[in-house]
Design an enzyme around this catalytic site. Structure first.
Site, PDB file in Angstrom:
ATOM      1  N   ASP A  28      20.648  44.435 -12.314  1.00  0.00           N
ATOM      2  CA  ASP A  28      19.726  43.469 -11.522  1.00  0.00           C
ATOM      3  C   ASP A  28      18.499  43.548 -12.349  1.00  0.00           C
ATOM      4  O   ASP A  28      17.935  44.765 -12.962  1.00  0.00           O
ATOM      5  CB  ASP A  28      19.733  44.042 -10.092  1.00  0.00           C
ATOM      6  CG  ASP A  28      18.700  43.183  -9.453  1.00  0.00           C
ATOM      7  OD1 ASP A  28      18.855  41.980  -9.118  1.00  0.00           O
ATOM      8  OD2 ASP A  28      17.667  43.824  -9.060  1.00  0.00           O
ATOM      9  N   GLU A  54      21.342  40.274 -15.623  1.00  0.00           N
ATOM     10  CA  GLU A  54      20.566  39.416 -14.631  1.00  0.00           C
ATOM     11  C   GLU A  54      19.203  39.473 -15.778  1.00  0.00           C
ATOM     12  O   GLU A  54      18.472  40.063 -15.247  1.00  0.00           O
ATOM     13  CB  GLU A  54      20.582  39.439 -13.319  1.00  0.00           C
ATOM     14  CG  GLU A  54      19.849  38.192 -12.646  1.00  0.00           C
ATOM     15  CD  GLU A  54      18.722  38.713 -11.747  1.00  0.00           C
ATOM     16  OE1 GLU A  54      18.528  37.838 -11.014  1.00  0.00           O
ATOM     17  OE2 GLU A  54      18.410  39.929 -11.624  1.00  0.00           O
TER      18      GLU A  54
END
Length: 755
Positions: free
Chosen positions: A414, A467
């Site tokens: 993330d 990401e």
């Protein structure tokens, strides 16, 4: 009394740094004679006796109570060497207990363990720190170890000692900063925390950073737990995974938030458990043809509204849906159906909850002390100090533990951009440049490279997916080539451009045609995953369905099917967020179930149906996945018809044995006999038409396929004259003519046999 007043005070007032040097059994000289002294500090004890376990007679030695708090001391006569013993205690409620003394045991961590941890190279430190069921000298119990180098004192507290920090003080191992204790008799299920007298002279009650299981808020205690006896059944899957070249294989990921996927309305509106998911989720994913499930963060987190992204337990599957063993059962069930498991992993920040990592030992231990380095202003969270060896060791161990303990197949990391840049979401003067004056976080970059290398070394076939929303170079290039070492990167640019295009009224799309085509300029600069994630359907952005610039729901559904056809035809791996795959009308809400009832309507079931067919085509035809990352697998056929908002491109496999044409018409206008140049003469079968009646469309199409026309167009050798339904994507496969050689060969063979 042999103990000094100072030593006794340090025990009674919880100021002791080395309790093992005072408590327990110790040699002592009295009157020139070597003897033993026993010292014990026990809560709620009237009397205490020491029982000699080194002989069959098990002699008892009564100890004198010298403080009301429960401190006992006694000389063991005629003994000069330390021996194995138990304690026999009569409590104030007259209950009699016998147990082994925690202060009779050597440290459970060796010098090598400590050295490697302090160097940041003990990759499986989770096997040493935290709580672990062990047998020492054949005595069962639980060992505890925690890193708190600036602490003045650390005690183990829990339901076994009334959460009183005076009674189980821990010892620091050398100068390592690690505090340790082994408590005989403590079993699985024990709730505990660490009481830390911090550098700031305040008491901090902290959960175990390495705990594998937690209780629910508001208490959030760590729980002693072991699922080591779980018997895995996925050897075949793990072996297959290790040999799989995922860059050449289909990767179609279903992103799910467990709390809101399906809920039991008849049972308090609760989410499904891990074991319930092992049936319902597995069946759904298998039926839809996805290759992988990606779980939004399952690591323990106290606030459900964070969706799991504010993690306080990086080694523990959240308690919300069951035990760690239950989660293993779910992973096993997915693997049994050849479905991979990806987990969202959050090493970029952590919350400020007082019971967790922040200000852990009264100092900035896991985070930077300077808020210009240590705090994310957007999220109100803290940034890990990636330059500190022990912090890096902690994070790397977390990544490896998910693979080792839970057999997951990959991590979606993330907010990588927030880790890479020191000035991420900061104004001038709100950040500190690196040593070269730049804005790159060099320590974070080194950390990401190391964790990616180690995951790939330890777990062949495992995936690391970033990401990452910027143009940082080489995210998915190997570290040997100067990259970060991720396998794949989410294609945020394509996602944003394409969504902007489909949100535009079709009248104006011709002036924004580049939003459809620009992505091919950088498509092969990284190993991309095309993605429509949870981030696109929250915070007022609207659902995927309602983003579509069209009139009623049926028209929007038609547009969305066309968009998905484009996405699955476009190069790159795929990720789709739950609910978007059947066109949920409302935005996603983390605390409500998906609107599964919408599948009663063809507009929604049709979207689901076309995605199922797209998955089947993508997974079964190498032309759509084998060359996902190779430019030779893609070829524009038409990219400049902005007036009609039409594009077409070729997809082919690595050996050019199969050819597919993807054609998109993104206005409501139906085109008849629209010319598309193709490389091969013959019949092109229509394998996907997102406007087909079976999907809820108009039924316009090409009656199963088209032969190339006799006449050519635009000086091309072969031309298809196609019907292109409005707001649709159509995919055609070239079908070679069958050769009439087989029959002749059969006749010749028969004649030879007859002779």
């Amino acid at each position: 009394m042999t103990i000094s007043t100072k030593e006794l005070s340090s025990i009674l007032n919880s100021e002791v740094r080395d309790p093992h040097s005072i408590l327990g059994l110790h040699p002592i000289k009295i009157g020139g004679k070597q003897q033993l002294v026993a010292r014990v500090f026990i809560k709620d004890a009237q009397t205490c006796e020491l029982i000699d376990c080194s002989t069959k007679s098990e002699n008892r030695y009564p100890l004198e109570k010298i403080s009301e708090e429960g401190f006992f001391e006694g000389i063991i006569p005629n003994k000069s060497k330390v021996f194995k013993y138990r304690l026999r205690v009569v409590q104030f409620n007259e209950e009699i207990r016998q147990f082994y003394d925690p202060y009779a045991f050597e440290a459970t961590l060796g010098d090598q363990d400590v050295y490697l941890f302090n160097q940041g190279t003990e990759h499986r430190i989770y096997e040493k720190l935290g709580s672990h069921l062990r047998k020492i000298d054949n005595i069962p119990g639980t060992s505890f170890a925690v890193w708190a180098p600036s602490a003045k004192r650390v005690s183990l507290v829990g339901d076994f000692n009334g959460w009183d920090g005076r009674y189980h003080p821990m010892r620091m191992i050398g100068s390592s900063g690690i505090w340790e204790i082994f408590v005989p008799g403590l079993t699985e299920g024990t709730h505990y925390k660490y009481e830390i007298h911090g550098e700031d002279n305040h008491l901090h009650l902290k959960t175990d950073p390495y705990a594998s299981y937690f209780e629910s808020p508001p208490h959030n205690a760590s729980i002693v737990y072991s699922s080591a006896n779980y018997k895995w059944n996925d050897d075949k899957w793990i072996s297959k995974r290790s040999k799989t070249k995922w860059k050449e294989k289909p990767l179609s990921v279903y992103e799910i938030h467990v709390d809101s996927w399906k809920r039991k309305a008849d049972d308090g509106d609760r989410p499904l458990t891990y074991r319930e998911l092992a049936t319902e989720l597995v069946d759904y994913v298998k039926d839809m043809g996805y290759t992988h499930v990606e779980f939004m963060p399952l690591a323990e987190h106290p606030f459900t509204g964070s969706w799991g992204y504010q993690v306080t337990g990086l080694f523990a599957p959240t308690h919300r849906y069951g035990t760690p063993e239950d989660f293993k059962f779910l992973v096993d069930a997915l693997h049994a159906e050849n479905i991979g498991v990806l987990i969202d992993w959050v090493p970029g920040h952590f919350p400020k909850d007082s019971f967790a990592l922040s200000w852990f030992d009264g100092s900035h231990l896991y985070e930077h002390s300077d808020p210009r380095q240590g705090e994310h202003q957007d999220w109100g969270t803290l940034i890990f100090n990636y330059g500190r060896h022990e912090v890096k060791c902690f994070l790397i161990a977390s990544a490896l533990a998910w693979f080792e303990n839970f057999h997951i197949d990959g991590l979606r990391v993330d907010a990588v951009a927030s880790m890479l840049y020191l000035d991420y979401s900061r104004e001038e003067g709100e950040w500190i440049p690196n040593q070269y004056g730049g804005n790159e976080n060099l320590e974070a970059i080194d950390f990401l490279r190391e964790v990616n290398n180690l995951v790939h070394d330890y777990y062949p076939g495992a995936l690391m997916i970033a990401e990452e929303s910027t143009s940082f170079g080489g995210v998915s290039k190997p570290t040997s080539e100067g990259g970060l070492g991720f396998d794949f990167k989410w294609n945020m640019g394509w996602m944003n451009d394409t969504l902007e295009y489909f949100k535009r009224d079709t009248v104006f799309r011709k002036w924004h045609h580049n939003e459809l085509t620009f992505g091919m300029i950088y498509q092969y600069s990284e190993n991309f995953v095309q993605v429509f994630s949870h981030d696109e359907v929250v915070h007022g952005k609207g659902s995927m369905l309602l983003k579509m610039a069209a009139g009623d729901i049926s028209e929007k559904a038609n547009c969305l099917r066309g968009l998905y056809g484009l996405m699955w035809g476009w190069p790159g791996k795929k990720t789709m967020f739950m609910g978007s795959d059947f066109g949920q009308s409302s935005e996603w809400e983390y605390d409500k179930t998906l609107d599964w009832h919408l599948l009663e309507y063809l507009d929604h079931s049709g979207i689901q149906h076309v995605l199922k067919d797209l998955n089947s085509l993508y997974c079964n035809e190498p032309a759509f996945h084998e060359s996902d990352l190779k430019p030779e697998g893609f070829e524009w056929r038409s990219m400049d018809d902005s007036e009609n908002s039409i594009i077409s491109f070729l997809r082919k496999d690595s050996k050019s044995k199969k050819h597919f044409i993807v054609v998109g018409n993104y206005t409501p206008t139906v085109h008849h006999e629209y010319p598309i140049n193709v490389p091969l003469k013959g019949f092109w079968k229509e394998v996907i038409n997102t406007d087909a009646a079976v999907y809820g469309g108009s039924g316009e199409g090409n009656m199963g396929g088209k032969n190339t026309a006799e006449s050519t167009w635009d000086n091309h050798e072969h031309t298809l004259l196609l019907t292109l339904p409005g707001n649709s994507t159509s995919i055609f496969e070239f079908i070679p003519e069958k050769k009439k050689v087989a029959k002749k060969a059969t006749k010749k063979t028969a004649k030879k046999k007859s002779k």
